[in-house]
Scaffold this motif. Structure first.
Motif, PDB file in Angstrom:
ATOM      1  N   HIS A  77       0.854  -1.185   0.000  1.00 51.64           N
ATOM      2  CA  HIS A  77       0.000   0.000   0.000  1.00 51.64           C
ATOM      3  C   HIS A  77       0.892   1.238   0.000  1.00 51.64           C
ATOM      4  O   HIS A  77       1.756   1.388   0.846  1.00 51.64           O
ATOM      5  CB  HIS A  77      -0.852  -0.055   1.271  1.00 51.64           C
TER       6      HIS A  77
ATOM      7  N   ASP B  45       1.380   5.002   0.543  1.00 57.56           N
ATOM      8  CA  ASP B  45       0.866   6.277   1.027  1.00 57.56           C
ATOM      9  C   ASP B  45       2.026   7.029   1.667  1.00 57.56           C
ATOM     10  O   ASP B  45       3.185   6.822   1.299  1.00 57.56           O
ATOM     11  CB  ASP B  45      -0.340   6.098   1.955  1.00 57.56           C
TER      12      ASP B  45
ATOM     13  N   ARG C 153       3.203   6.840   4.577  1.00 56.45           N
ATOM     14  CA  ARG C 153       3.934   6.122   5.617  1.00 56.45           C
ATOM     15  C   ARG C 153       5.197   5.494   5.010  1.00 56.45           C
ATOM     16  O   ARG C 153       5.104   4.662   4.108  1.00 56.45           O
ATOM     17  CB  ARG C 153       3.069   5.022   6.219  1.00 56.45           C
TER      18      ARG C 153
ATOM     19  N   LEU D  40       0.464  -1.282  10.329  1.00 60.87           N
ATOM     20  CA  LEU D  40      -0.853  -1.741   9.867  1.00 60.87           C
ATOM     21  C   LEU D  40      -0.771  -2.468   8.532  1.00 60.87           C
ATOM     22  O   LEU D  40      -1.772  -3.018   8.079  1.00 60.87           O
ATOM     23  CB  LEU D  40      -1.858  -0.596   9.817  1.00 60.87           C
ATOM     24  N   ASN D  41       0.402  -2.486   7.896  1.00 61.81           N
ATOM     25  CA  ASN D  41       0.541  -3.249   6.654  1.00 61.81           C
ATOM     26  C   ASN D  41       1.293  -4.562   6.848  1.00 61.81           C
ATOM     27  O   ASN D  41       1.509  -5.298   5.885  1.00 61.81           O
ATOM     28  CB  ASN D  41       1.259  -2.417   5.592  1.00 61.81           C
TER      29      ASN D  41
ATOM     30  N   ASP E 140       0.485  -7.435   8.340  1.00 57.91           N
ATOM     31  CA  ASP E 140      -0.233  -8.683   8.093  1.00 57.91           C
ATOM     32  C   ASP E 140      -0.468  -8.919   6.602  1.00 57.91           C
ATOM     33  O   ASP E 140      -0.234 -10.010   6.093  1.00 57.91           O
ATOM     34  CB  ASP E 140      -1.566  -8.685   8.837  1.00 57.91           C
ATOM     35  N   SER E 141      -0.929  -7.890   5.898  1.00 59.21           N
ATOM     36  CA  SER E 141      -1.214  -8.106   4.473  1.00 59.21           C
ATOM     37  C   SER E 141       0.077  -8.302   3.678  1.00 59.21           C
ATOM     38  O   SER E 141       0.120  -9.105   2.749  1.00 59.21           O
ATOM     39  CB  SER E 141      -2.057  -6.958   3.900  1.00 59.21           C
TER      40      SER E 141
ATOM     41  N   ASP F 128       1.910   4.232  13.900  1.00 54.63           N
ATOM     42  CA  ASP F 128       1.639   5.644  13.612  1.00 54.63           C
ATOM     43  C   ASP F 128       2.023   6.537  14.792  1.00 54.63           C
ATOM     44  O   ASP F 128       2.512   7.653  14.600  1.00 54.63           O
ATOM     45  CB  ASP F 128       0.150   5.844  13.310  1.00 54.63           C
ATOM     46  N   ALA F 129       1.772   6.060  16.001  1.00 56.52           N
ATOM     47  CA  ALA F 129       2.001   6.914  17.173  1.00 56.52           C
ATOM     48  C   ALA F 129       3.495   7.114  17.443  1.00 56.52           C
ATOM     49  O   ALA F 129       3.879   8.064  18.127  1.00 56.52           O
ATOM     50  CB  ALA F 129       1.329   6.316  18.408  1.00 56.52           C
TER      51      ALA F 129
END
Lengths: 365, 365
Positions: free
Chosen positions: A41, A43, A45, A63-64, A66-67, A81-82
């Motif tokens: 993905h 973006d 990040r 958040l990426n 797992d995929s 992110d934090a």
């Protein structure tokens, strides 16, 4: 890792050794797809693959994880992110054992500026280059599976191009012809990549935006189109006319066809890319159209539609077996028309082989 | 230059003065579209807009000059493929009168690494920042025309989302539902931007790739979708189920809805973005799902679907009137399901106003 990727990683490390490269940094780009079969993905990040002689691993947004894990076995240095990416990047750099004293680093030229500067800020004094003699070197030499995929993609494109010209009729718009071509791609399992349709004077803009212009008697027609199937794209330009050719059409077409032939004849391993550009350009200049040939003669094509080698008047790149690139001279006559003829070729058995089987003559409608 | 662009250029120069910025460099990105209404052909040829207090002009590939000229009156410093961009860039830098001794330069963080490094190599010792307090500052404060465009885009998206849920039936694939939604967009003049459809356990991947999974009785359904119309995109996530809710669905949904409400209540000018993240996260943590909320609470949305302000636990950005961003808490239960509820809001008259008019309750099918 599958055998293809294992081979590519070994080849990359051999190139790194030959070029004195300590670290290769690859962004979420075609380079990553080539090296790791991963298209994460994309973006804001930061995500990158770092490769040293001893190690390869990803900086990866949490958040990426797992995929992405479904596509690669390489280790991830995840960041939330934090927290931001700094600490994870530091750990990944440690894992690569890269020298912190002026390392020689290759940066994926296509990654976002903030990704590249994040890495460079973490490696003060780094000597940086882009990928042309590492990942780019490998990608520009296609293997047999890539040859077959490109061939199939271009044979489909021949049929799409024919469908586009067959749909020409009085009053049809450029957008409608592009829709016919894109519809053909989709109906045959391909993904449209681009489709430039230019009627009349619009063809004189090399990057005209296909629009609402309607076809009229006496218009030149230029179609430059390509789609992706089996992971590989096609690209081709053909020209034609509606009802009658505009004045000067045949002369320009003939010059371009001879320019293509001259470039094709010049292609062989060991020749510099600039010699191919010169072969085409000399024909056009001799015919008096030199100032109307506004761009380079060609670009490489593989996973990307534009990639190395670029066929320009300044390119010292030495051509090699397996390289794939366009030969696409054009002549642009402002206010009248523009023509371009484009073939994608591979250097195979020591000479240029054209992927397309569609002749280059003007298509009358 | 049209009045909107004239205003934006004046506002940018005011921000440059306030932030001590000598030069702003914008790539072929949404920043360029915002500042100059130009979306040039994006490829490996360097193109950028440079802005100083006294001057604004483009570095522009020669073959794009004619087509770009139709969109902007700003001067072009054109470069041909055979020459490369160095000399044209040097002339453009001269025209901007930028100091060559450690100038303060803002770099478009989204431009290609090679574009950014081309500029930075021409400005040794430059102090660089990204756009957050210049172009980004301006873009994050929407004007009335942008408000109206975003509202219209989101009302259309409500109808697309409803069409997607209405198409759920036993055995349908994620891809088929995405096709229904994308077809709705196209039939209504919008351009699909993204459409993530997740059935059952797939929803536990925040960036699952919509695929061939077929809908089964008892599946949770998550749809995160958006399209562009009138130049502005939409973005929304809603959830539902097929036949029966999986165990724990209602509890998770309730926690998320309360998290959205808590975040909405916290939104007002002067509050830091991290406080919005905390408001949502506290609800989720208190319910015991803290580790399952894998990402930030939100992202800004305007010309780009992801832009400033980012709503993260670390963001010190102070919220202001006119800012637009998502509130999208999610809870991801690996192997079971994942839910997320997403609203796009604007700060208007001192509080959060939601663009969508679709309720957040779970859609049963």
């Amino acid at each position: 890792m599958n055998p293809t990727l294992t081979t590519r990683m070994a080849n990359l490390r051999a190139r790194m050794a030959e070029t004195g490269t300590d670290l290769v940094a690859i962004g979420p780009s075609s380079h990553m797809r080539y090296m790791a079969d991963l298209s994460p993905h994309g973006d804001e990040r930061p995500v990158m693959l770092l490769v040293s002689q001893d190690y390869a691993g990803f900086l990866m947004p949490a958040l990426n994880v797992d995929s992405s894990r479904q596509h690669t076995d390489l280790p991830f240095f995840a960041w939330a992110d934090a927290d931001g990416p700094d600490a994870a990047l530091e750990q990944l750099l440690e894992a690569t054992s890269v020298s912190r004293i002026s390392p020689s680093v290759v940066i994926d030229e296509t990654m976002r500026a903030d990704f590249a500067l994040l890495l460079l800020d973490a490696l003060p004094g780094a000597k940086r280059r882009f990928t042309q003699d590492t990942v780019g070197y490998l990608r520009s030499r296609k293997d047999e599976a890539e040859y077959k995929a490109l061939k199939a993609s271009h044979l489909l494109n021949d049929r799409a191009m024919a469908a586009g010209f067959a749909a020409l009729k009085a009053g049809v718009t450029e957008i409608e012809i592009a829709a016919v071509i894109n519809g053909f791609y989709k109906a045959n399992g391909a993904t449209p990549e681009f489709c430039s349709v230019c009627f009349g004077p619009n063809g004189a803009f090399p990057h005209h935006h296909t629009g609402a212009t309607r076809l009229q008697h006496g218009d030149a027609v230029l179609i430059d189109t390509g789609a992706r199937i089996g992971g590989y794209p096609s690209d081709m330009t053909r020209v034609g006319y509606f009802g009658a050719k505009p004045e000067g059409f045949d002369a320009v077409h003939d010059v371009l066809d001879r320019a293509v032939e001259a470039a094709l004849a010049a292609v062989k391993p060991g020749v510099k890319a600039l010699e191919i550009d010169k072969a085409a350009r000399d024909v056009i200049t001799a015919a008096g159209y030199g100032p109307n040939f506004l761009h380079r003669t060609g670009h490489g094509l593989g996973i990307d539609i534009h990639e190395a080698p670029y066929i320009t008047g300044a390119s010292e790149t030495v051509l090699d077996e397996g390289m794939v690139f366009s030969i696409e001279p054009g002549i642009y006559l402002a206010g009248r028309f523009g023509l371009r003829l484009e073939e994608i070729v591979i250097i195979r058995n020591g000479k240029a082989e054209i992927f397309s089987e569609m002749p280059r003559h003007a298509v009358g409608a």
